[in-house]
Scaffold this active site. Structure first.
Site, short mmCIF file in Angstrom:
data_model
loop_
_atom_site.label_atom_id
_atom_site.label_comp_id
_atom_site.label_asym_id
_atom_site.label_seq_id
_atom_site.Cartn_x
_atom_site.Cartn_y
_atom_site.Cartn_z
CE1 TYR A 1 57.47 100.19 -3.76
CE2 TYR A 1 59.70 98.82 -3.35
CZ TYR A 1 57.98 99.06 -3.81
OH TYR A 1 57.75 97.66 -3.67
CE LYS B 1 55.33 98.75 -0.84
NZ LYS B 1 53.37 99.29 -1.34
#
Length: 271
Positions: A158, A162
């Site tokens: 994740y 990002k």
């Protein structure tokens, strides 16, 4: 710096637009007279959001039901909007609703996340940014997260995805800043969205701590779209740098990991 709605219309796309920050962006766009294309997987929620937008703002709304982690999704979205002049793209899909150690998730789950948060974002920027650059006007918001600032335990895929989104937004801003196309990498912290609440409920956690209001987030981002490349919602210096400041990379990673362990969600960085 607020630019006229005419710089971004007549249509805008919100990827991940069925609830939370996405639907807040849709209302902010519609309030500025921009017609909206809502993109998400769940048809009933999409249609409910579309009805609310039409009733409140009187704009045209089109819904496109797509899983943005699926191969060919962005090509399908481009075909579904080929008859529209899209002047604004908000890519908001990509929350991770289950915090877990890297090896405790299936490989397919990681790959789907990376495709949705990296490959699909790049493809969306390419497919919809090219006509904006050719026209000499438009805007793009890539929604990222505080997890982008440094690596951290339980945040591997994740956080990495990002960080990709953040650097992509900043790079496109640098390339397009003189062409009339505004690009903003919007860095979110803890925000009161359905996905955030589902994640905390699944982990048996309370809603302790202050959560940002999705409508405040969207309104601030739209008002500052021309102030790229980066906007950090909730920061005392929203156009500034990493909150880890002068920390070494090692210390920043350890700090991010401590936050992840304490909150179960990476220092509260997910939206």
């Amino acid at each position: 710096m607020t630019k006229a709605a005419g710089a971004y219309g007549p249509w805008g796309i919100v990827a991940g637009g069925s609830d939370g920050v996405g639907v807040a962006f849709a209302h902010g766009m519609a309030a500025r007279g921009i017609n909206v294309v809502l993109v998400a997987r769940r048809v009933p929620v999409l249609e409910e959001a579309a009805r609310a937008l039409r009733a409140r703002h009187g704009v045209e709304v089109r819904t496109v039901a797509l899983d943005l982690s699926a191969a060919g999704a962005l090509a399908e979205l481009e075909r579904a909007t080929a008859d529209l002049e899209v002047g604004l793209l908000v890519y908001n899909a990509g929350a991770d609703t289950r915090s877990a150690a890297f090896l405790d998730k299936d490989l397919d789950a990681h790959l789907q996340l990376v495709h949705r948060n990296c490959t699909a974002v790049l493809e969306a920027a390419y497919r919809f940014g090219a006509p904006m650059a050719a026209r000499g006007r438009g805007g793009m918001v890539l929604v990222t997260s505080g997890a982008a600032w440094a690596g951290g335990a339980r945040l591997a895929a994740y956080g990495a995805s990002k960080a990709f989104d953040l650097v992509l937004a900043e790079s496109l801003w640098a390339e397009w800043r003189d062409s009339g196309v505004d690009v903003l990498g919007l860095v979110l912290g803890r925000t009161d969205t359905p996905s955030h609440r589902r994640m905390r409920e699944a982990g048996g956690e309370s809603y302790g701590g202050e959560l940002a209001d999705p409508y405040d987030v969207a309104e601030e981002a739209l008002a500052h779209l021309a102030d790229g490349p980066t906007w950090i919602h909730g920061s005392p210096d929203p156009a500034g740098g990493s909150p880890f400041g002068a920390l070494s990379r090692r210390d920043a990673v350890l700090a991010m990991s401590r936050g992840s362990a304490a909150s179960g969600e990476g220092s509260g960085v997910r939206r």
